[in-house]
Design a protein around this motif. Structure first.
Motif, PDB file in Angstrom:
ATOM      1  N   ASP A  39      45.154  41.611   1.415  1.00 30.31           N
ATOM      2  CA  ASP A  39      46.534  41.110   1.396  1.00 30.31           C
ATOM      3  C   ASP A  39      47.053  40.839   2.809  1.00 30.31           C
ATOM      4  N   GLU A  40      46.383  41.400   3.805  1.00 26.97           N
ATOM      5  CA  GLU A  40      46.853  41.324   5.182  1.00 26.97           C
ATOM      6  C   GLU A  40      46.193  40.156   5.921  1.00 26.97           C
ATOM      7  N   SER A  41      47.012  39.285   6.478  1.00 29.19           N
ATOM      8  CA  SER A  41      46.471  38.155   7.240  1.00 29.19           C
ATOM      9  C   SER A  41      45.747  38.623   8.496  1.00 29.19           C
ATOM     10  N   SER A  42      46.033  39.830   8.952  1.00 30.14           N
ATOM     11  CA  SER A  42      45.409  40.368  10.169  1.00 30.14           C
ATOM     12  C   SER A  42      44.033  40.967   9.907  1.00 30.14           C
ATOM     13  N   LEU A  43      43.612  41.043   8.634  1.00 26.80           N
ATOM     14  CA  LEU A  43      42.294  41.598   8.332  1.00 26.80           C
ATOM     15  C   LEU A  43      41.210  40.743   8.992  1.00 26.80           C
ATOM     16  N   THR A  44      40.339  41.403   9.749  1.00 29.95           N
ATOM     17  CA  THR A  44      39.282  40.716  10.489  1.00 29.95           C
ATOM     18  C   THR A  44      37.910  40.962   9.886  1.00 29.95           C
ATOM     19  N   ALA A  45      37.630  42.202   9.523  1.00 32.23           N
ATOM     20  CA  ALA A  45      36.342  42.562   8.922  1.00 32.23           C
ATOM     21  C   ALA A  45      36.570  43.729   7.973  1.00 32.23           C
ATOM     22  N   TRP A  46      35.721  43.799   6.920  1.00 30.24           N
ATOM     23  CA  TRP A  46      35.900  44.846   5.906  1.00 30.24           C
ATOM     24  C   TRP A  46      34.566  45.103   5.230  1.00 30.24           C
ATOM     25  N   TRP A  47      33.983  46.271   5.533  1.00 34.97           N
ATOM     26  CA  TRP A  47      32.725  46.679   4.919  1.00 34.97           C
ATOM     27  C   TRP A  47      33.009  47.787   3.913  1.00 34.97           C
ATOM     28  N   ASP A  48      32.606  47.580   2.669  1.00 34.86           N
ATOM     29  CA  ASP A  48      32.944  48.477   1.566  1.00 34.86           C
ATOM     30  C   ASP A  48      31.683  48.779   0.765  1.00 34.86           C
ATOM     31  N   ALA A  49      31.106  49.961   0.986  1.00 33.13           N
ATOM     32  CA  ALA A  49      29.854  50.308   0.320  1.00 33.13           C
ATOM     33  C   ALA A  49      30.006  50.428  -1.189  1.00 33.13           C
ATOM     34  N   SER A  50      31.219  50.677  -1.670  1.00 29.86           N
ATOM     35  CA  SER A  50      31.426  50.811  -3.116  1.00 29.86           C
ATOM     36  C   SER A  50      31.294  49.476  -3.833  1.00 29.86           C
ATOM     37  N   ASP A  51      31.432  48.380  -3.109  1.00 35.94           N
ATOM     38  CA  ASP A  51      31.226  47.052  -3.676  1.00 35.94           C
ATOM     39  C   ASP A  51      29.741  46.724  -3.553  1.00 35.94           C
ATOM     40  N   VAL A  52      28.984  47.059  -4.586  1.00 34.47           N
ATOM     41  CA  VAL A  52      27.526  46.958  -4.493  1.00 34.47           C
ATOM     42  C   VAL A  52      27.060  45.512  -4.349  1.00 34.47           C
ATOM     43  N   SER A  53      27.933  44.551  -4.665  1.00 31.60           N
ATOM     44  CA  SER A  53      27.548  43.147  -4.482  1.00 31.60           C
ATOM     45  C   SER A  53      27.378  42.795  -3.008  1.00 31.60           C
ATOM     46  N   THR A  54      27.907  43.635  -2.102  1.00 28.47           N
ATOM     47  CA  THR A  54      27.786  43.382  -0.661  1.00 28.47           C
ATOM     48  C   THR A  54      26.561  44.071  -0.059  1.00 28.47           C
ATOM     49  N   LEU A  55      25.844  44.857  -0.857  1.00 30.74           N
ATOM     50  CA  LEU A  55      24.690  45.602  -0.367  1.00 30.74           C
ATOM     51  C   LEU A  55      23.394  44.863  -0.670  1.00 30.74           C
ATOM     52  N   SER A  56      22.492  44.875   0.292  1.00 30.74           N
ATOM     53  CA  SER A  56      21.149  44.323   0.091  1.00 30.74           C
ATOM     54  C   SER A  56      20.154  45.474   0.078  1.00 30.74           C
ATOM     55  N   GLY A  57      19.387  45.583  -1.010  1.00 31.99           N
ATOM     56  CA  GLY A  57      18.378  46.619  -1.115  1.00 31.99           C
ATOM     57  C   GLY A  57      18.835  47.814  -1.926  1.00 31.99           C
ATOM     58  N   ASN A  58      17.887  48.389  -2.675  1.00 32.28           N
ATOM     59  CA  ASN A  58      18.151  49.566  -3.489  1.00 32.28           C
ATOM     60  C   ASN A  58      16.821  50.277  -3.772  1.00 32.28           C
ATOM     61  N   PRO A  59      16.643  51.540  -3.363  1.00 35.67           N
ATOM     62  CA  PRO A  59      17.667  52.421  -2.799  1.00 35.67           C
ATOM     63  C   PRO A  59      17.904  52.243  -1.297  1.00 35.67           C
ATOM     64  N   THR A  60      16.924  51.694  -0.570  1.00 34.05           N
ATOM     65  CA  THR A  60      17.120  51.471   0.860  1.00 34.05           C
ATOM     66  C   THR A  60      18.052  50.274   1.064  1.00 34.05           C
ATOM     67  N   VAL A  61      19.047  50.448   1.911  1.00 32.56           N
ATOM     68  CA  VAL A  61      20.015  49.386   2.169  1.00 32.56           C
ATOM     69  C   VAL A  61      19.671  48.719   3.495  1.00 32.56           C
ATOM     70  N   SER A  62      19.329  47.446   3.436  1.00 35.04           N
ATOM     71  CA  SER A  62      18.953  46.720   4.651  1.00 35.04           C
ATOM     72  C   SER A  62      20.136  46.036   5.312  1.00 35.04           C
ATOM     73  N   GLN A  63      21.225  45.816   4.531  1.00 31.67           N
ATOM     74  CA  GLN A  63      22.379  45.097   5.070  1.00 31.67           C
ATOM     75  C   GLN A  63      23.593  45.320   4.183  1.00 31.67           C
ATOM     76  N   ILE A  64      24.763  45.315   4.808  1.00 26.76           N
ATOM     77  CA  ILE A  64      26.027  45.284   4.079  1.00 26.76           C
ATOM     78  C   ILE A  64      26.846  44.117   4.624  1.00 26.76           C
ATOM     79  N   THR A  65      27.323  43.282   3.712  1.00 21.26           N
ATOM     80  CA  THR A  65      28.071  42.081   4.083  1.00 21.26           C
ATOM     81  C   THR A  65      29.559  42.398   4.171  1.00 21.26           C
ATOM     82  N   SER A  66      30.226  41.837   5.157  1.00 26.45           N
ATOM     83  CA  SER A  66      31.667  42.006   5.293  1.00 26.45           C
ATOM     84  C   SER A  66      32.389  41.200   4.226  1.00 26.45           C
TER      85      SER A  66
END
Length: 286
Positions: A39-66
């Motif tokens: 909601d904030e126009s000032s938001l620059t980056a946001w990494w959220d591990a609970s959003d599994v769609s942003t995670l690459s790899g399972n169980p090892t995580v190779s990347q998390i997308t902002s």
């Protein structure tokens, strides 16, 4: 007798009405947040591990997308998925040198006003420089900062900075300034307000201010060509043992925004017990 029966019938009728027409919000607790960082126009980056769609790899995580901007965090080592209060997190093992970092990036922050809010689990410390997050300035002037342990065996909390004082010199109070109230361990909500407009830097742990560096921040943190790291110091050689939940960066110096983000994280991750009783969002989400 007839009057008594009539009174009882009327009383029973209105009692049923009262039960039937109670407002639907009565008795509702721990309401989910209506506010989102997006909601904030000032938001620059946001990494959220609970959003599994942003995670690459399972169980090892190779990347998390902002979830804002193009700032993927790529892993070193083999951090793995974990669970905290039914939400997905990322587990980092210090002895395996596990961490994540962006590539050299322009975060678009030019005025030196930065808010960083997130949540981690601090499982262990082995060096004073083990860090929750770090900003590494790759322009050569080294105008940067990280949130580190400040102790070789426990996380007391400290800001280590370089080149943020007058004319690119170090802060007048020293390159390392330690938090009060430590040590901190286990589930932890952290918030940093880097306020270039007023030349101050503040640090909160679990919703309570633990450091105030006043009138020393005179050269802006440079994020025009920077690497952002989680669970590591700026040099990438001191990793923090623990779990990553979420972290957001705003181009702002608004303390009310930082407090709102603390409340959002606390209610989302089931960490409201960490917030002090006087916190604005202790009992209800923003």
């Amino acid at each position: 007798m007839f009057r008594l029966l009539l009174i009882l019938l009327i009383t029973s009728h209105y009692s049923i009405l009262a039960q039937t027409y109670l407002p639907p919000f009565i008795g509702v607790h721990d309401k989910k947040s209506d506010w989102s960082p997006s909601d904030e126009s000032s938001l620059t980056a946001w990494w959220d591990a609970s959003d599994v769609s942003t995670l690459s790899g399972n169980p090892t995580v190779s990347q998390i997308t902002s979830k804002k901007g193009t700032f993927p965090l790529a892993s070193t080592g083999t951090p793995t998925r974990a669970t905290i209060n039914s939400l997905t997190a990322i587990n980092f093992i210090r002895t395996s040198n596990e961490k994540m970092q962006t590539s050299d990036s322009n975060f678009g922050i030019t005025d030196g006003n930065i808010i960083i809010v997130g949540a981690v689990v601090i499982d262990g410390v082995s060096h004073v420089k083990d860090a929750i997050w770090s900003i590494l300035d790759n322009n050569g002037s080294n105008n940067d900062i990280h949130l580190r342990a400040g102790n070789d065996s426990q996380f007391n909390g400290a800001f280590e900075t370089e080149g943020l004082g007058s004319s690119g010199n170090n802060l007048s109070g020293g390159t390392t300034q330690t938090f009060s109230g430590g040590p901190f361990s286990g589930n932890t909500i952290h918030a940093t307000i880097i306020d270039a407009d007023n030349n101050d830097i503040y640090g909160n742990m679990n919703g309570t201010e633990r450091i105030e560096i006043s009138n020393e921040y005179l050269t802006n943190v440079d994020m025009s060509n920077a690497t952002f790291l989680i669970h590591s110091n700026r040099s990438g050689n001191r990793e923090l043992d623990g779990k990553f939940m979420e972290l957001m960066i705003f181009n702002s110096n608004d303390i009310n925004l930082a407090i709102k983000a603390e409340g959002y994280i606390a209610h989302k991750w089931g960490l409201t017990g960490l917030l002090p009783n006087g916190h604005l969002y202790k009992n209800s989400a923003p």
